[in-house]
Design an enzyme around this catalytic site. Structure first.
Site, short mmCIF file in Angstrom:
data_model
loop_
_atom_site.label_atom_id
_atom_site.label_comp_id
_atom_site.label_asym_id
_atom_site.label_seq_id
_atom_site.Cartn_x
_atom_site.Cartn_y
_atom_site.Cartn_z
N HIS A 45 -11.16 1.54 -13.88
CA HIS A 45 -11.40 1.30 -12.48
C HIS A 45 -12.53 1.93 -11.92
CE1 HIS A 45 -10.58 0.28 -8.30
NE2 HIS A 45 -10.97 1.75 -8.17
N ASP A 124 0.28 -2.74 -0.73
CA ASP A 124 -1.00 -2.15 -0.69
C ASP A 124 -1.75 -2.92 0.37
OD1 ASP A 124 -3.29 -0.40 -1.36
OD2 ASP A 124 -4.16 -2.38 -2.24
N ARG A 131 -4.71 0.46 7.54
CA ARG A 131 -5.36 1.81 7.55
C ARG A 131 -6.90 1.80 8.59
NH1 ARG A 131 -6.21 2.77 1.53
NH2 ARG A 131 -7.52 4.10 2.36
N SER A 146 -3.30 3.87 -3.42
CA SER A 146 -3.78 2.30 -3.18
C SER A 146 -4.43 1.75 -4.66
CB SER A 146 -4.96 2.24 -2.17
OG SER A 146 -5.46 0.74 -2.21
N LYS A 150 -1.90 -0.03 -7.99
CA LYS A 150 -2.52 -1.36 -8.47
C LYS A 150 -2.54 -1.20 -10.07
CE LYS A 150 -5.28 -1.52 -5.42
NZ LYS A 150 -6.70 -2.00 -4.34
#
Length: 401
Positions: A45, A124, A131, A146, A150
């Site tokens: 990621h 999420d 948010r 978050s 995932k």
């Protein structure tokens, strides 16, 4: 939930509270079961930035090294498109895969990149929407939960994070990037995954290409061994540390050397070709990039002065690409996959007035000239020689040291 988010933002989340929130988010939906896969599974990621098309290179590199890469990605909002937008530039490419299709493809060729289903971490999406309106977007614990909810729901046994810092990153300051990386690694380890992070530079665009089709084209050229530089070096390093995380290399340096060999042998390029073909894309793009969408206007941007490039407002370079149509200003906006820009300057480069620092790819000359003005405004010059910044600033996590 709005009250909870604001209370957490104002009072701070403890490490245990961040862990509990992450697990609750994972349990709000389904998780991907990768137990049918035979090899070491790994996910990567990146916290994003400008010219960051690393997935297109790193995933086939990792597959060529014997890893099985399951990458659930999304569409972009902001500077340029997300990974799925880049893949949409490949004629025929399909990014919606069922769980069975995904597992079969990864077992066969070592990688799949597809859209995340609505059943994975639905909390999420709901929390993310709140948010924005509760001014809690930039809370590190909420960002980490978050990201990692995932990743944990994605099922991979190992997770490598590429946390950006600099003018084009969400975490512009190194200390903030380090705090985010350390929390993400802790959440991954608590979730039973081998996790590590690299803090990498986003003080200038990572690659030459900023856009969608153009980033696919650059990734292909890297995989063909035709490009060197910061982008290629980071892709090799990320693949190398992924190999170290799953035990296929003794350490990151050995893994990076193995990745370099997979690149030079053509193995990674062949994995990319098979990946494109497996998901319905036209594999001929590997040899013929002209099959990708092409912008009708190419406008060169020159330095117009002598000196050394000292700094780049990378976010503004991203905005320049977005203004010609390469990114979304609002959710639901259509992206023009053909447009974008090639940012050819690098901090530390010496220039004269005729040096081409960028090429804008646009649909008309007016848009190209406007982007050129944005690019000039984003550059800072020095009359003295400037040192080039490192691509990787720090390693985070015991498994990488």
């Amino acid at each position: 939930m709005s009250a909870f988010l604001m209370a957490g933002y104002l009072r701070g989340f403890s490490r245990d509270e961040a862990v509990a929130l992450t697990h609750a988010m994972v349990e709000s939906g389904e998780t991907l079961d990768l137990s049918r896969l035979s090899g070491p599974t790994v996910d990567k990621h990146s916290t994003g930035g400008v010219g960051d098309g690393t997935t297109l290179v790193v995933a086939p590199l990792a597959a060529a090294l014997g890893m099985q890469v399951v990458k659930l990605s999304g569409h972009g909002l902001g500077h340029t498109g997300g990974t799925l937008d880049k893949l949409d530039a490949i004629p025929g490419m399909r990014t919606e895969l069922s769980s069975d299709e995904l597992i079969s493809q990864v077992e066969e060729i070592g990688l799949a990149v597809c859209a995340q289903t609505a059943d994975l971490v639905p909390a999420d999406k709901a929390i993310y929407g709140l948010r924005d309106v509760t001014a809690t977007v930039d809370d590190i614990a909420l960002i980490a939960s978050s990201v990692m909810s995932k990743k944990l729901a994605g099922g991979a046994g190992a997770i490598l994070l590429d946390v950006k810092t600099g003018s084009g990153a969400f975490m512009e300051e190194l200390d903030d990037a380090r705090e985010l990386a350390e929390l993400c690694v802790a959440l991954g380890e608590d979730g039973g995954r081998a996790t590590g992070a690299l803090i990498t530079d986003m003080g200038q665009p990572l690659a030459d290409a900023v856009g969608n089709a153009i980033e696919v084209s650059e990734a292909i050229e890297v995989l063909r061994g035709e490009r060197t530089g910061r982008f290629t070096d980071l892709c090799l390093t990320l693949a190398g540390y992924m190999a170290a995380l799953v035990g296929l290399a003794d350490d990151g340096e050995a893994g990076t050397q193995a990745a370099r060999e997979a690149l030079s042998s053509g193995d990674a390029l062949e994995r990319f070709r098979r990946f494109v073909e497996a998901q319905g894309g036209d594999p001929r793009i590997v040899e013929d990039e002209s099959l990708l969408p092409q912008a009708p206007v190419q406008h060169e941007v020159r330095a117009d002065r002598y000196g050394w490039l000292q700094a780049v407002d990378a976010e503004e370079i991203g905005h320049a690409a977005a203004r010609v149509g390469a990114g979304r200003l609002r959710k639901g906006d259509e992206i023009d996959l053909a447009v974008g820009l090639q940012f050819l300057a690098e901090i530390g480069d010496e220039a004269d007035p005729d040096t081409v620092v960028a090429v804008v790819l646009a649909n008309d000359q007016d848009a190209a000239h406007e982007a050129a003005r944005d690019i000039h405004a984003a550059l800072s010059w020095s009359d003295d020689r400037v040192e080039r910044p490192a691509v990787v600033h720090e390693l985070i996590g015991e498994r990488l040291k």
